[in-house]
Design a protein around this motif. Structure first.
Motif, short mmCIF file in Angstrom:
data_model
loop_
_atom_site.label_atom_id
_atom_site.label_comp_id
_atom_site.label_asym_id
_atom_site.label_seq_id
_atom_site.Cartn_x
_atom_site.Cartn_y
_atom_site.Cartn_z
N SER A 101 28.08 -3.00 17.73
CA SER A 101 27.36 -1.99 16.96
C SER A 101 28.03 -0.62 17.01
N ASN A 102 29.06 -0.44 17.88
CA ASN A 102 29.66 0.89 17.97
C ASN A 102 30.42 1.25 16.70
N THR A 103 30.56 0.29 15.77
CA THR A 103 31.09 0.63 14.45
C THR A 103 30.21 1.68 13.80
N ALA A 104 28.92 1.56 14.02
CA ALA A 104 27.96 2.57 13.55
C ALA A 104 27.07 2.91 14.74
N ALA A 105 27.57 3.77 15.62
CA ALA A 105 26.96 4.00 16.94
C ALA A 105 25.48 4.37 16.87
N GLU A 106 25.09 5.18 15.91
CA GLU A 106 23.70 5.62 15.85
C GLU A 106 22.75 4.44 15.69
N LEU A 107 23.16 3.46 14.87
CA LEU A 107 22.29 2.32 14.67
C LEU A 107 22.13 1.51 15.95
N GLY A 108 23.17 1.45 16.76
CA GLY A 108 23.07 0.75 18.02
C GLY A 108 22.00 1.35 18.90
N ALA A 138 20.55 -4.88 9.18
CA ALA A 138 20.12 -6.26 8.96
C ALA A 138 21.00 -7.23 9.72
N GLY A 139 22.30 -6.96 9.74
CA GLY A 139 23.22 -7.82 10.48
C GLY A 139 22.91 -7.86 11.96
N LEU A 140 22.62 -6.70 12.55
CA LEU A 140 22.27 -6.65 13.97
C LEU A 140 20.97 -7.37 14.25
N VAL A 197 18.37 1.48 16.51
CA VAL A 197 17.79 0.22 16.07
C VAL A 197 17.82 -0.84 17.16
N LEU A 198 19.00 -1.09 17.73
CA LEU A 198 19.15 -2.24 18.61
C LEU A 198 18.43 -2.10 19.94
N ILE A 199 18.50 -0.93 20.56
CA ILE A 199 17.89 -0.77 21.89
C ILE A 199 16.37 -0.94 21.86
N PRO A 200 15.64 -0.26 20.94
CA PRO A 200 14.20 -0.53 20.86
C PRO A 200 13.90 -1.99 20.47
N LEU A 201 14.74 -2.55 19.59
CA LEU A 201 14.54 -3.94 19.16
C LEU A 201 14.70 -4.91 20.33
N ALA A 202 15.70 -4.67 21.17
CA ALA A 202 15.94 -5.55 22.32
C ALA A 202 14.77 -5.51 23.29
N ALA A 203 14.21 -4.33 23.54
CA ALA A 203 13.04 -4.22 24.43
C ALA A 203 11.86 -5.00 23.85
N ALA A 248 23.61 -1.17 27.80
CA ALA A 248 24.90 -1.47 28.43
C ALA A 248 25.93 -1.87 27.39
N GLY A 249 25.51 -2.66 26.39
CA GLY A 249 26.45 -3.06 25.35
C GLY A 249 26.84 -1.94 24.43
N VAL A 250 25.84 -1.19 23.95
CA VAL A 250 26.08 -0.11 22.99
C VAL A 250 26.94 0.99 23.60
N SER A 251 26.59 1.42 24.80
CA SER A 251 27.22 2.59 25.40
C SER A 251 28.28 2.24 26.44
N GLY A 252 27.97 1.26 27.33
CA GLY A 252 28.93 0.88 28.35
C GLY A 252 30.13 0.15 27.79
N GLY A 253 29.92 -0.58 26.69
CA GLY A 253 31.03 -1.27 26.03
C GLY A 253 31.49 -0.57 24.78
#
Length: 519
Positions: free
Chosen positions: A138-145, A113-115, A148-154, A173-178
């Motif tokens: 989101s790397n605090t909980a990498a799986e959610l990044g 929900a926070g993301l 959840v976040l990548i499909p949501l961003a698209a 790039a944010g989830v994995s590169g950072g």
């Protein structure tokens, strides 16, 4: 046109070569098993040859010789220390404790929900920056990044009339590169610091590396990576993708999906979770900010060496666990105490492969230290670097690039560092640098090439999302799209490291030293 085809072909050949090399490597767990066997044989051979080096440690005399694991003493050591090597491996307990709290926050829906709230609520002009920023934290909980976040961003980019793959790329790039950067300490911090500490003990048995060792640098890196990701998306990737053609979607239904805004109940849960986190933070500040704070070092009165820093993993557990529980009770996702137990149990069950990996990684690190091979490699490597004059910034630039290249084949941060830390940490310590700075440089190299290696564990998931929006997306297409991020990240992040460490001489974390031994 011909030049573009040749460039794409060259990129695809390069990535194909990386994939081929990576596929030659066994699973990291099997790799550590094989390395242990190789180590036993090599120790026997080098010991019979009488290999040794002068002991470089202060006030030490004599030599360091290779010890034979196949000798009576060696076999006795392996048999008697197997369990102790595992249970005493620093990253094991710290990561599991941190994951208990993160597991509650994840299961209750707080992190998801926070993301969503962060990305959906961002002004249109700041959407790209916010997507990358959300990916980094989101790397605090990498799986959610990833999930959840990548499909949501698209989906958000498509809803705004922008190219959905640009949103996917920015989030990826944010989830994995950072991956290593964050505003808060997460599970990756105790994981890597524990491995670094074990490696540092090859030179200094009493050296301690805490989870907070890189926090200052990684805090600032969060904003750097977010800005660089924004720049690459807006100026390079999205213009190159051009206008999106809905007819190219493999799944037309995905274009009908709408971005789900936070419900009033979710917003209420986030407010109460935030209030809880704020109260906890104020209580924590009350215990460490005043000169007589109960969590300060009882002998010196300082924060350095204090119970607060030694117990930082406990506070990570509480910081995520209690707000997560509060959010769950407010939203109804956690109805009773049994749900908390289930959440923690679920987070532990997901760590099964990690625990197995740690068992064999711990044996490799312990055997490497006992045989003195780690010390000998470190001494010889340090001597070579000194003769070549590689003891300044150029040394770390080379080290970052080496880590980035290895990451193309071994994308697991813990597996790569457990394998290479016993070599690089002692070597660079003998050249004169502290383990905390060495670990910082490793994290830059490890993160920046995550997004361009097919060996990354979530690569298949990213491909699946991309193909739904553009059916002719291939491995080369996705990797070509992510290469600009990787290049800009490694250049920009390395420049920040150089300025931070060598120009301003700033510590990379609370109580962290730049040089070894500390001045």
């Amino acid at each position: 046109m011909q030049d573009n085809l040749q460039k794409k072909s060259a990129i695809q050949r390069f990535l194909g070569g990386v994939e081929w090399l990576g596929n030659l490597l066994p699973h990291p767990i099997i790799l550590f098993m094989m390395m242990c066997v190789i180590l036993v044989v090599v120790s026997a051979i080098l010991s019979s040859m009488g290999v040794s080096v002068p002991d470089p440690r202060p006030n030490a005399s004599g030599t360091i010789a290779v010890k034979n694991l196949l000798s009576a003493e060696g076999v006795g050591y392996m048999v008697s220390s197997l369990v102790k090597n595992f249970t005493g491996f620093a990253p094991l307990g710290t990561v599991l404790v941190a994951m208990l709290g993160v597991g509650i926050a994840e299961a209750s829906g707080l992190i998801s929900a926070g993301l969503r709230g962060l990305v959906i609520g961002a002004p249109k002009k700041l959407v790209t920056f916010t997507v990358v920023f959300a990916g980094v934290i989101s790397n605090t909980a990498a799986e959610l990044g990833y999930v959840v976040l990548i499909p949501l961003a698209a989906m958000i980019f498509h809803a705004l009339g922008r190219h959905p793959l640009a949103g996917l790329a920015a989030a990826f790039a944010g989830v994995s590169g950072g991956y290593s950067a964050n505003l808060l300490l997460g599970t990756v911090d105790p994981l890597l610091s524990g491995i670094t500490q074990e490696a540092a003990k090859l030179v200094d048995p009493n050296y301690v590396v805490g989870p907070e060792a890189n926090w200052y640098f990684m805090f600032i890196s969060t904003f750097l990576v977010s800005f660089l990701g924004y720049f690459v998306t807006e100026k390079i990737v999205e213009p190159q993708l051009g206008k999106y053609d809905p007819a190219s979607a493999a799944d037309a239904e995905i274009l009908k999906n709408k971005v789900e805004k936070l419900t009033p109940l979710e917003k209420k849960g986030l407010v109460w979770a935030g209030i809880t986190a704020l109260i906890f933070s104020l209580l924590l500040a009350w215990s460490i900010v005043p000169e007589d704070g109960i969590l300060r070092n009882p002998k010196t009165g300082l924060v350095a060496g204090s119970p607060f820093l030694h117990g930082i993993v406990v506070f990570i557990f509480i910081f995520f666990g209690i707000p997560g529980y509060v959010y769950g009770r407010v939203t109804g996702s956690m109805k009773n105490n049994n749900d908390v137990v289930k959440a923690m149990s679920s987070s532990m069950s997901s760590m099964g492969m990690y625990i197995v990996l740690v068992f064999f990684a711990a044996q490799f690190v312990a055997f490497f230290g006992w045989t003195n091979l780690g010390s000998i490699v470190a001494v010889e490597g340090a001597n070579l670097l000194t003769k070549l004059g590689l003891t300044g910034p150029s040394l770390f630039i080379g080290f970052i690039l080496v880590c980035a290249f290895i990451n193309l084949m071994i994308s697991s941060a813990s597996a790569q560092w457990a394998l290479t830390a016993p070599i690089f940490v002692p070597m660079l310590m003998l050249v004169g640098y502290a383990p905390e700075v060495i670990q910082t440089a490793y994290r830059i190299g490890d993160s920046t090439t995550n997004i361009i290696t097919p060996m990354m564990s979530y690569f298949g998931l990213i491909m699946a999302v991309a193909v739904r929006y553009k059916k002719d997306t291939g491995v080369g297409t996705l990797m070509a799209m992510m290469i600009p991020y990787s290049f800009i990240f490694i250049v920009g992040w390395t420049m920040l490291f150089y300025i931070w460490v060598f120009v301003f001489g700033l510590p990379v974390g609370p109580g962290s030293h730049t040089y070894y031994p500390a001045p």
